[in-house]
Scaffold this motif. Structure first.
Motif, PDB file in Angstrom:
ATOM      1  N   TYR A  27      15.787 121.899 -60.232  1.00  0.00           N
ATOM      2  CA  TYR A  27      16.118 123.067 -60.225  1.00  0.00           C
ATOM      3  C   TYR A  27      17.637 123.690 -61.734  1.00  0.00           C
ATOM      4  O   TYR A  27      17.848 124.551 -62.387  1.00  0.00           O
ATOM      5  CB  TYR A  27      16.435 123.763 -59.052  1.00  0.00           C
ATOM      6  CG  TYR A  27      16.851 125.602 -58.924  1.00  0.00           C
ATOM      7  CD1 TYR A  27      15.603 126.718 -59.466  1.00  0.00           C
ATOM      8  CD2 TYR A  27      18.023 125.895 -58.430  1.00  0.00           C
ATOM      9  CE1 TYR A  27      16.404 127.604 -58.770  1.00  0.00           C
ATOM     10  CE2 TYR A  27      18.372 126.792 -58.443  1.00  0.00           C
ATOM     11  CZ  TYR A  27      17.336 127.645 -58.714  1.00  0.00           C
ATOM     12  OH  TYR A  27      17.536 129.306 -58.796  1.00  0.00           O
ATOM     13  N   TYR A  28      18.865 122.510 -60.621  1.00  0.00           N
ATOM     14  CA  TYR A  28      19.625 122.682 -61.258  1.00  0.00           C
ATOM     15  C   TYR A  28      20.707 121.776 -62.489  1.00  0.00           C
ATOM     16  O   TYR A  28      20.627 122.177 -63.658  1.00  0.00           O
ATOM     17  CB  TYR A  28      20.732 122.569 -60.802  1.00  0.00           C
ATOM     18  CG  TYR A  28      21.153 123.372 -59.820  1.00  0.00           C
ATOM     19  CD1 TYR A  28      22.044 124.519 -59.294  1.00  0.00           C
ATOM     20  CD2 TYR A  28      20.794 123.249 -58.024  1.00  0.00           C
ATOM     21  CE1 TYR A  28      22.483 125.615 -58.734  1.00  0.00           C
ATOM     22  CE2 TYR A  28      21.088 124.626 -57.488  1.00  0.00           C
ATOM     23  CZ  TYR A  28      21.431 125.471 -57.408  1.00  0.00           C
ATOM     24  OH  TYR A  28      22.199 126.292 -56.526  1.00  0.00           O
ATOM     25  N   THR A  29      19.434 120.858 -62.778  1.00  0.00           N
ATOM     26  CA  THR A  29      18.950 120.644 -63.697  1.00  0.00           C
ATOM     27  C   THR A  29      20.646 119.063 -63.571  1.00  0.00           C
ATOM     28  O   THR A  29      21.460 118.858 -64.669  1.00  0.00           O
ATOM     29  CB  THR A  29      19.159 119.870 -65.296  1.00  0.00           C
ATOM     30  OG1 THR A  29      20.232 121.194 -65.755  1.00  0.00           O
ATOM     31  CG2 THR A  29      17.499 120.440 -65.432  1.00  0.00           C
ATOM     32  N   VAL A  30      20.749 119.370 -62.533  1.00  0.00           N
ATOM     33  CA  VAL A  30      22.204 118.356 -62.123  1.00  0.00           C
ATOM     34  C   VAL A  30      21.846 116.955 -61.405  1.00  0.00           C
ATOM     35  O   VAL A  30      21.033 116.879 -60.517  1.00  0.00           O
ATOM     36  CB  VAL A  30      23.166 118.843 -61.294  1.00  0.00           C
ATOM     37  CG1 VAL A  30      24.376 117.833 -60.589  1.00  0.00           C
ATOM     38  CG2 VAL A  30      23.566 119.939 -62.453  1.00  0.00           C
ATOM     39  N   TYR A  31      21.338 115.657 -61.766  1.00  0.00           N
ATOM     40  CA  TYR A  31      21.136 114.441 -60.674  1.00  0.00           C
ATOM     41  C   TYR A  31      22.032 113.819 -60.305  1.00  0.00           C
ATOM     42  O   TYR A  31      23.066 113.008 -60.805  1.00  0.00           O
ATOM     43  CB  TYR A  31      20.443 113.358 -62.071  1.00  0.00           C
ATOM     44  CG  TYR A  31      18.961 114.556 -62.729  1.00  0.00           C
ATOM     45  CD1 TYR A  31      17.810 114.896 -62.060  1.00  0.00           C
ATOM     46  CD2 TYR A  31      19.729 114.777 -63.592  1.00  0.00           C
ATOM     47  CE1 TYR A  31      17.301 115.691 -62.602  1.00  0.00           C
ATOM     48  CE2 TYR A  31      18.870 116.195 -64.485  1.00  0.00           C
ATOM     49  CZ  TYR A  31      17.065 116.464 -63.463  1.00  0.00           C
ATOM     50  OH  TYR A  31      16.167 117.411 -64.017  1.00  0.00           O
ATOM     51  N   PHE A  34      11.228 119.000 -53.010  1.00  0.00           N
ATOM     52  CA  PHE A  34       9.047 119.585 -53.155  1.00  0.00           C
ATOM     53  C   PHE A  34       9.402 120.967 -52.367  1.00  0.00           C
ATOM     54  O   PHE A  34       8.042 121.565 -52.346  1.00  0.00           O
ATOM     55  CB  PHE A  34       8.797 118.780 -52.240  1.00  0.00           C
ATOM     56  CG  PHE A  34       8.298 117.493 -52.562  1.00  0.00           C
ATOM     57  CD1 PHE A  34       7.384 116.977 -54.486  1.00  0.00           C
ATOM     58  CD2 PHE A  34       8.911 116.696 -52.738  1.00  0.00           C
ATOM     59  CE1 PHE A  34       7.684 116.513 -54.663  1.00  0.00           C
ATOM     60  CE2 PHE A  34       9.251 115.074 -53.689  1.00  0.00           C
ATOM     61  CZ  PHE A  34       8.343 114.859 -54.409  1.00  0.00           C
ATOM     62  N   ARG A  35      10.134 121.816 -52.074  1.00  0.00           N
ATOM     63  CA  ARG A  35      10.182 122.860 -51.749  1.00  0.00           C
ATOM     64  C   ARG A  35       9.836 124.272 -52.725  1.00  0.00           C
ATOM     65  O   ARG A  35       9.821 124.895 -53.352  1.00  0.00           O
ATOM     66  CB  ARG A  35      10.996 123.711 -50.813  1.00  0.00           C
ATOM     67  CG  ARG A  35      11.254 125.348 -50.548  1.00  0.00           C
ATOM     68  CD  ARG A  35      12.088 125.583 -48.793  1.00  0.00           C
ATOM     69  NE  ARG A  35      11.058 124.803 -48.038  1.00  0.00           N
ATOM     70  CZ  ARG A  35       9.355 125.777 -47.872  1.00  0.00           C
ATOM     71  NH1 ARG A  35       9.347 126.419 -47.844  1.00  0.00           N
ATOM     72  NH2 ARG A  35       8.533 124.976 -46.851  1.00  0.00           N
ATOM     73  N   VAL A  36      12.337 123.265 -53.567  1.00  0.00           N
ATOM     74  CA  VAL A  36      12.177 124.368 -54.700  1.00  0.00           C
ATOM     75  C   VAL A  36      11.505 124.067 -55.811  1.00  0.00           C
ATOM     76  O   VAL A  36      12.189 124.019 -57.359  1.00  0.00           O
ATOM     77  CB  VAL A  36      13.682 124.592 -55.107  1.00  0.00           C
ATOM     78  CG1 VAL A  36      14.164 125.299 -53.667  1.00  0.00           C
ATOM     79  CG2 VAL A  36      14.473 123.402 -55.242  1.00  0.00           C
ATOM     80  N   GLY A  37      10.565 122.914 -55.875  1.00  0.00           N
ATOM     81  CA  GLY A  37       9.923 123.152 -56.733  1.00  0.00           C
ATOM     82  C   GLY A  37       9.914 121.108 -56.830  1.00  0.00           C
ATOM     83  O   GLY A  37      10.129 120.701 -55.508  1.00  0.00           O
ATOM     84  N   LEU A  38       8.461 121.045 -57.828  1.00  0.00           N
ATOM     85  CA  LEU A  38       8.578 118.841 -57.304  1.00  0.00           C
ATOM     86  C   LEU A  38       9.284 117.696 -57.712  1.00  0.00           C
ATOM     87  O   LEU A  38      10.062 117.198 -57.543  1.00  0.00           O
ATOM     88  CB  LEU A  38       7.348 118.782 -58.972  1.00  0.00           C
ATOM     89  CG  LEU A  38       6.060 119.574 -58.397  1.00  0.00           C
ATOM     90  CD1 LEU A  38       4.886 119.596 -59.316  1.00  0.00           C
ATOM     91  CD2 LEU A  38       5.370 118.862 -56.936  1.00  0.00           C
ATOM     92  N   GLU A  39      11.031 119.378 -58.783  1.00  0.00           N
ATOM     93  CA  GLU A  39      11.860 117.951 -58.918  1.00  0.00           C
ATOM     94  C   GLU A  39      12.921 118.026 -57.850  1.00  0.00           C
ATOM     95  O   GLU A  39      14.078 117.729 -58.440  1.00  0.00           O
ATOM     96  CB  GLU A  39      13.010 117.743 -60.360  1.00  0.00           C
ATOM     97  CG  GLU A  39      11.361 117.633 -61.372  1.00  0.00           C
ATOM     98  CD  GLU A  39      12.084 117.553 -62.806  1.00  0.00           C
ATOM     99  OE1 GLU A  39      13.237 117.006 -62.750  1.00  0.00           O
ATOM    100  OE2 GLU A  39      12.190 118.661 -63.389  1.00  0.00           O
TER     101      GLU A  39
END
Ligand SMILES: Cc1ncc(COP(=O)(O)O)c(C=O)c1O
Ligand SMILES: N[C@H](C=O)CCC(=O)O
Length: 424
Positions: free
Chosen positions: A255-259, A245-250
């Motif tokens: 941000y990197y689209t690595v899950y 929740f700092r670099v975005g809601l996800e």
């Protein structure tokens, strides 16, 4: 010590504190403010008000949680409302369901979640869960990553463990340390070599390092970790205690689209109140008590105050404006720092950054350790003298919030320019 209600200066409080607390403090980084820490009596917006009557622009923000600044009205209102209704039930409450729904609706890799009370508890439990799920004992962590203050992770730890020269803490059983493999950040060779033994339960990583200053992961590093952990049936844990929740809601995973398989959270999700959480794939999380055999419990888990503060904070973040302001503040400040004719580099992602003097690039903990730490402290102290509070350690992140408005940023830039011109 003077009577209650009478002004007591930081110097006098510090004298008392030295008698009462080891090293004078309750978390070591606080003692890094020299010659002694100022004592805060109030936090308002972007400012700290000290016991000595100083007003400081705060870029530490409780070491990350306060992305809306100090005492944001909506969070305050919800906490007061909750206090009127009681603050500890020892039963489930509506707020925990609502906060869990909010978090899982943004972070899709988290199907089930457990609330605990700190980032330390979050990583400790996530690692235990990974060990229980995979029936393996080893973990891989990265040099300089900090995952809190428990036995499983105090090997080559960043943050205050590096600042106070104890990256490998005393007091950790040797048998515990034998289960912890430390690899260099942003490199895959060491990870692959150890994963091949097929005895590693989990790889735990800060997807953006925030505890050796700021060091972003390379995209290929995180992608490589994802692929390798899948290949060798090891769980991938993203420690998003800072980045969630700092670099975005996800978080950094969006941000990197690595899950990852498991995520640890803390700080922002409690709106400035004590919290931690870990969550991930349903079939892994179901191994936790009472549905499974990996134990976790806590008197204060999911306490209603942290829950309502977290909901109010995320609701504010969902509007987008807070991120816009906080990110713009970092952009403007780091651009100004970039311009200075000093031998330095600035690493930044969204609303977090750090400056390193005397090095050309910082991509891992070794690079950060080579930076001129004395020069950073000279810079930090000069800023503090002028009323701007940056972290008192090279090995922490500078954070901004939605309270770091244009006016606050301009005042900061003015002071930074003066300090830099004196440092040349
Ligand atoms: C990435 C990371 N993980 C875990 C922790 C531990 O969290 P806490 O201090 O809430 O125990 C921290 C900070 O302290 C952190 O920055
Ligand atoms: N780097 C730590 C957490 O992110 C700083 C907080 C602390 O140790 O007091």
């Amino acid at each position: 010590m003077a009577k209650r209600g009478v002004t007591v200066l930081s110097s006098e409080l510090w004298k008392n504190a030295l008698e009462l607390f080891p090293g004078g403090v309750n978390s070591p980084v606080r003692a890094a403010v020299k010659p002694f820490p100022f004592y805060t009596k109030e936090g308002r917006g972007a400012f700290l008000i000290t016991e000595d009557g100083r007003k400081l622009i705060d870029f530490v923000l409780g070491y990350g949680p306060l992305i809306l600044g100090h005492s944001p009205p909506r969070v305050k209102e919800k906490v007061i409302e909750q206090i009127e209704k009681g603050w500890l039930y020892g039963t489930p409450s509506r707020a925990e369901v609502e906060l869990a729904r909010k978090i899982t609706s943004h972070m899709h890799s988290i199907e089930k979640i457990r609330f605990v009370n700190s980032g330390t508890e979050a990583t400790m439990n996530a690692i235990r869960l990974a060990r229980g799920f995979t029936k393996r004992e080893k973990i891989i962590k990265f040099d300089g990553n900090y995952h809190g203050a428990h036995d499983y992770v105090l090997a080559s730890a960043g943050s205050a463990a590096t600042e106070f020269s104890v990256p490998d803490s005393d007091g950790i059983p040797k048998d515990v340390l034998k289960t912890v493999i430390v690899c260099p950040y942003n490199q895959l060779e060491c990870v692959e070599k150890h994963l091949k033994n097929e005895d590693v339960a989990a790889v735990i990583v800060e997807p953006i390092m925030g505890n050796m200053g700021v060091i972003p992961a390379n995209q290929s590093f995180l992608e490589g970790l994802r692929e390798l952990t899948r290949t060798y049936n090891t769980l991938l844990i993203f420690d998003e205690v800072i980045t969630g929740f700092r670099v975005g809601l996800e978080g950094a995973q969006g941000y990197y689209t690595v899950y990852p398989d498991l995520t640890t959270l803390g700080k922002i999700i409690g709106g400035g109140f004590p919290i931690g959480a870990f969550g991930g794939k349903r079939e892994i999380m179901e191994n936790l008590t009472p549905s499974g055999k990996v134990f976790n419990a806590g008197t204060f888990n999911a306490n209603p105050i942290s829950m309502v503060a977290g909901i109010a904070t995320i609701e504010e973040l969902e509007k987008g404006k807070a991120y816009e302001i906080a990110n713009k503040a970092v952009k403007e400040i780091s651009e100004e720092l970039d311009k200075a004719p000093l031998d330095h580099v600035v690493n930044s992602v969204k609303s977090m950054f750090q400056i390193f003097f005397g090095v050309k690039s910082v991509e891992n903990a070794d690079d950060a350790r080579k930076a001129n730490k004395e020069k950073y402290i000279e810079f930090q102290k000069a800023l503090l003298d002028r009323g701007v509070f940056f972290p008192p350690s090279q090995f922490e992140s500078v954070f901004t919030s939605s309270a770091h408005t244009e006016e606050v940023v301009n005042e900061t830039l003015d002071k930074i320019r003066k300090v830099l011109s004196e440092m040349r």
